[in-house]
Design an enzyme around this catalytic site. Structure first.
Site, PDB file in Angstrom:
ATOM      1  N   SER A  52       0.822  -1.208   0.000  1.00 57.92           N
ATOM      2  CA  SER A  52       0.000   0.000   0.000  1.00 57.92           C
ATOM      3  C   SER A  52       0.862   1.267   0.000  1.00 57.92           C
ATOM      4  O   SER A  52       2.005   1.269   0.444  1.00 57.92           O
ATOM      5  CB  SER A  52      -0.898   0.039   1.236  1.00 57.92           C
ATOM      6  OG  SER A  52      -1.669  -1.142   1.333  1.00 57.92           O
TER       7      SER A  52
HETATM    8  N1  SAH Z   1      -0.289  -5.050   4.143  1.00 59.83           N
HETATM    9  C1  SAH Z   1       0.426  -5.373   2.912  1.00 59.83           C
HETATM   10  C2  SAH Z   1      -0.363  -5.067   1.665  1.00 59.83           C
HETATM   11  C3  SAH Z   1      -1.433  -6.060   1.482  1.00 59.83           C
HETATM   12  S1  SAH Z   1      -2.118  -6.286  -0.115  1.00 59.83           S
HETATM   13  C4  SAH Z   1       1.780  -4.726   2.856  1.00 59.83           C
HETATM   14  O1  SAH Z   1       2.114  -3.950   3.745  1.00 59.83           O
HETATM   15  O2  SAH Z   1       2.527  -5.048   1.926  1.00 59.83           O
HETATM   16  C5  SAH Z   1      -3.423  -7.363   0.411  1.00 59.83           C
HETATM   17  C6  SAH Z   1      -2.992  -8.761   0.748  1.00 59.83           C
HETATM   18  O3  SAH Z   1      -4.129  -9.419   1.288  1.00 59.83           O
HETATM   19  C7  SAH Z   1      -2.551  -9.581  -0.457  1.00 59.83           C
HETATM   20  O4  SAH Z   1      -1.259 -10.066  -0.244  1.00 59.83           O
HETATM   21  C8  SAH Z   1      -3.595 -10.712  -0.515  1.00 59.83           C
HETATM   22  O5  SAH Z   1      -3.046 -11.945  -0.928  1.00 59.83           O
HETATM   23  C9  SAH Z   1      -4.063 -10.770   0.927  1.00 59.83           C
HETATM   24  N2  SAH Z   1      -5.363 -11.388   1.164  1.00 59.83           N
HETATM   25  C10 SAH Z   1      -6.508 -11.261   0.467  1.00 59.83           C
HETATM   26  N3  SAH Z   1      -7.497 -11.994   1.049  1.00 59.83           N
HETATM   27  C11 SAH Z   1      -6.947 -12.590   2.143  1.00 59.83           C
HETATM   28  C12 SAH Z   1      -7.447 -13.456   3.161  1.00 59.83           C
HETATM   29  N4  SAH Z   1      -8.708 -13.879   3.155  1.00 59.83           N
HETATM   30  N5  SAH Z   1      -6.601 -13.875   4.123  1.00 59.83           N
HETATM   31  C13 SAH Z   1      -5.307 -13.467   4.134  1.00 59.83           C
HETATM   32  N6  SAH Z   1      -4.773 -12.647   3.202  1.00 59.83           N
HETATM   33  C14 SAH Z   1      -5.578 -12.198   2.223  1.00 59.83           C
END
Ligand code: SAH
Length: 196
Positions: A52
């Protein structure tokens, strides 16, 4: 980054600004993107996912109002960057990622950088982590359809805060939920929360 992107745009929690200044964001992006790591935007991190924008990470951390002793759950580890920021603001972070490859990479990276109070798990974070509940704060970094998953509310400690982007009526908003009240904070764009 801290002055131009965060302080100037309303991030006024000293502890959050300090954490954002200390976590080496360039280590959480691909080597080819290192010179772009501190730009005002999201970057690709593989598996079709993104790290993000700095302002969003800071905003979500600020909304949790952490003081240092809390236990926090993050859903969506991605690169591990936001978990590293949160780990400087509370006692313990448990973070869940559904892509095993991303979870493993984040785990190694966080360990290598010395973030010993972060526990990375692979799995479906929409179910929370019942055996580690309750959590004083929960940060979801993927967009829920309509409402955040019920399991996350169930695992929130009394007086705790849940921060989650939500898709409603064709709009995507970052929402804060606390003590039965909800507040829309800002329009955002996240990848969808996949409920397996
Ligand atoms: N916080 C992260 C950015 C996250 S992007 C950072 O600092 O880099 C969102 C992430 O959520 C992705 O990697 C995606 O694979 C994950 N995601 C989506 N649905 C999910 C779920 N049900 N459980 C765990 N992770 C999930």
């Amino acid at each position: 980054m801290v002055q131009r992107q965060l302080e100037r745009r309303g991030i006024d929690d000293r502890r959050v600004l300090d954490a954002m200044a200390r976590v080496p964001r360039e280590r959480f992006v691909a080597e080819a993107d290192r010179d772009r790591a501190y730009r005002d935007g999201a970057l690709r991190i593989g598996e079709g996912q993104t790290i993000s924008q700095p302002w969003i990470v800071a905003c979500m951390a600020m909304l949790l109002q952490l003081r240092g002793g809390e236990r926090v759950l993050e859903v969506g580890t991605g690169s591990g960057y936001a978990a590293a920021v949160l780990s400087r603001l509370c006692d313990r972070v448990i973070t869940v990622e559904r892509h095993p490859a991303l979870a493993e990479r984040a785990k190694q990276l966080l360990r290598g950088l010395g973030y010993a109070n972060v526990d990375v798990r692979a799995g479906d974070g929409s179910l929370g982590v019942p055996e580690e509940a309750p959590f004083d704060g929960i940060s979801v970094t993927a967009s829920a359809a309509g409402e955040p998953p019920a399991a996350l509310f169930e695992q929130l400690a009394p007086g705790g805060t849940l921060v989650c982007p939500v898709n409603r009526d064709g709009r995507e908003l970052l929402m804060r939920f606390r003590e039965g009240e909800e507040k829309a904070v800002v329009p955002v764009r996240f990848v969808p929360l996949v409920e397996d």
